[in-house]
Write a protein that holds these residues in place. Sequence first.
Motif, short mmCIF file in Angstrom:
data_model
loop_
_atom_site.label_atom_id
_atom_site.label_comp_id
_atom_site.label_asym_id
_atom_site.label_seq_id
_atom_site.Cartn_x
_atom_site.Cartn_y
_atom_site.Cartn_z
N PHE A 1 -9.84 4.89 13.03
CA PHE A 1 -8.19 4.29 12.80
C PHE A 1 -8.03 3.86 11.51
O PHE A 1 -8.76 3.50 10.93
N ALA A 2 -6.62 4.09 11.00
CA ALA A 2 -6.30 3.73 9.88
C ALA A 2 -5.01 2.93 10.03
O ALA A 2 -4.22 3.45 10.69
N HIS A 3 -4.88 1.59 9.49
CA HIS A 3 -3.69 0.74 9.58
C HIS A 3 -3.11 1.32 8.46
O HIS A 3 -3.36 0.87 7.24
N ILE A 4 -1.53 1.55 8.33
CA ILE A 4 -0.79 2.16 7.32
C ILE A 4 -0.17 1.11 6.63
O ILE A 4 1.18 0.79 6.99
N THR A 5 -0.45 0.47 5.71
CA THR A 5 -0.08 -0.80 5.05
C THR A 5 0.26 -0.34 3.45
O THR A 5 0.61 0.87 3.28
N GLY A 6 0.06 -1.19 2.66
CA GLY A 6 0.31 -0.94 1.23
C GLY A 6 -0.59 0.41 0.76
O GLY A 6 -1.77 0.39 0.99
N GLY A 7 -0.04 1.11 -0.07
CA GLY A 7 -0.70 2.64 -0.30
C GLY A 7 -0.41 3.69 0.39
O GLY A 7 -0.65 4.75 0.47
N GLY A 8 0.07 3.20 1.90
CA GLY A 8 0.84 4.45 2.73
C GLY A 8 -0.35 5.21 3.45
O GLY A 8 -1.46 4.97 3.40
N LEU A 9 0.23 6.17 3.88
CA LEU A 9 -0.57 7.54 4.58
C LEU A 9 -1.59 7.86 3.35
O LEU A 9 -2.86 8.16 3.59
N LEU A 10 -1.15 8.02 2.10
CA LEU A 10 -2.12 8.64 1.21
C LEU A 10 -3.35 7.87 0.69
O LEU A 10 -4.20 8.34 0.28
N GLU A 11 -3.25 6.78 0.71
CA GLU A 11 -4.32 5.99 0.41
C GLU A 11 -5.11 5.31 1.58
O GLU A 11 -6.38 4.99 1.53
N ASN A 12 -4.50 5.27 2.75
CA ASN A 12 -5.27 4.48 3.81
C ASN A 12 -5.91 5.36 4.61
O ASN A 12 -7.31 5.18 5.30
N LEU A 13 -5.39 6.66 4.85
CA LEU A 13 -5.96 7.51 6.02
C LEU A 13 -7.47 8.01 5.24
O LEU A 13 -8.56 8.09 5.84
N GLN B 1 17.39 7.44 -0.49
CA GLN B 1 18.59 7.96 -0.88
C GLN B 1 18.99 6.70 -2.01
O GLN B 1 19.49 7.15 -2.97
N GLU B 2 18.97 5.57 -1.55
CA GLU B 2 19.96 4.56 -1.99
C GLU B 2 18.95 4.16 -3.58
O GLU B 2 19.30 3.94 -4.60
N GLY B 3 17.84 4.22 -3.34
CA GLY B 3 16.80 3.99 -4.36
C GLY B 3 16.54 5.06 -5.49
O GLY B 3 15.70 4.99 -6.33
N GLY B 4 16.71 6.39 -5.10
CA GLY B 4 16.25 7.52 -5.52
C GLY B 4 14.80 7.79 -5.70
O GLY B 4 14.36 8.00 -6.78
N VAL B 5 14.08 7.19 -4.46
CA VAL B 5 12.53 7.24 -4.59
C VAL B 5 12.05 8.46 -4.24
O VAL B 5 12.54 9.20 -3.29
N SER B 6 11.27 8.95 -4.95
CA SER B 6 10.40 10.45 -4.68
C SER B 6 9.69 10.28 -3.47
O SER B 6 9.30 9.34 -2.89
N GLU B 7 9.42 11.31 -3.03
CA GLU B 7 8.57 11.60 -2.03
C GLU B 7 7.36 11.09 -1.92
O GLU B 7 6.62 10.31 -1.04
N VAL B 8 6.42 11.23 -3.20
CA VAL B 8 5.24 10.59 -3.21
C VAL B 8 5.34 9.19 -3.36
O VAL B 8 4.44 8.59 -2.56
N GLU B 9 6.28 8.56 -4.03
CA GLU B 9 6.45 7.21 -4.01
C GLU B 9 6.91 6.51 -2.77
O GLU B 9 6.08 5.53 -2.39
N MET B 10 7.39 7.19 -1.85
CA MET B 10 7.61 6.80 -0.48
C MET B 10 6.47 6.65 0.44
O MET B 10 6.09 5.84 0.88
N LEU B 11 5.66 7.89 0.12
CA LEU B 11 4.46 8.04 0.91
C LEU B 11 3.35 6.92 0.40
O LEU B 11 2.49 6.65 1.07
#
Length: 347
Positions: free
Chosen positions: A247-259, A287-297
Amino acid sequence: MTDKNDGLTYSAAGVDISAGNDLVERIKPAAARTARPGTMSGLGGFGALFDLKAAGYTDPILVAATDGVGTKLRIAIDTGEVGQVGIDLVAMCVNDLVCQGAEPLFFLDYFATGKLDTDSAAKVVEGIAEGCARSGCALIGGETAEMPGMYEGGDFDLAGFAVGAMERGRALPAGVTDGDLILGIESSGVHSNGYSLVRRIIERAGISWSDACPWDDSTTLGAALLSPTALYVKGALGAMEAGAHGFAHITGGGLLENLPRVLPEGLGAEINLGGWELPPVFTWLRQEGGVSEVEMLRTFNCGIGFVVVVPDEASAAATAAFEAEGQAVHQIGRVGQGQGVATVGAL
């Protein structure tokens, strides 16, 4: 002018012991309803007792976790809506514990403030008790610290401490292999990570917590962002019995760092970003923050709050365990040769 001969008191220095005692009495019923096999003592002692044998363990390994709620507290304090951040506090700890293969057994909390507001503090602790009750975890102790000069106005801070157990030899992750299926369990919102970025986006957008929520006009922005972190314990315990490998709890770091924390050397994960729909809150933040996909993940859970790595033959039972708790499940990827997380498609 104060006469130097006048006796000073702790209360005059800003600490009200009576308020602390009143709080303990008020929260005792909330703590009592979290009792479970193994609970030995109520609130008020110098320490809390728990009987592992009475909880049903024969050769237990203890697992401990501690966490907080982060700057989500700022929204709760500013809006006065503090009743649910206690659920967040519990979730951030017990969702981590179960990733190790442990059943959460008991919980302790730390509440620190400049001047104790009994009603506000009681609402927080009642939320903690609610989170514990939903997780099968007993609230058996805690600490309330009144520290004038350390916190301004109605500010407060929270920390939580959870202890769980598992029988020796049942630690997770274990058995993760090439070809395992990756299931994503839906989140209930932003959960309790990324709020420093959320608050910056809100500030730049020029809106306030009391304004209508931009992605849900049935509520306010503050109320929408205070939706508590989902509790995944009961579903995870069922999935573990079904044969889940990790199991992975998806917290800070998102999917990219927790999985990747679940994956053994030489194995990676391929995640299909089109395997679930990005919830409206994240679409708006992006959209409001202009956040990139990688930064979102890397910053947010993006709608997947918990991940299960499971062999194909156990996937149906694992899925059913979470669905029985009202949590939606998506097949979002596979384990394969490589390292880290590779994504296909787009959010």
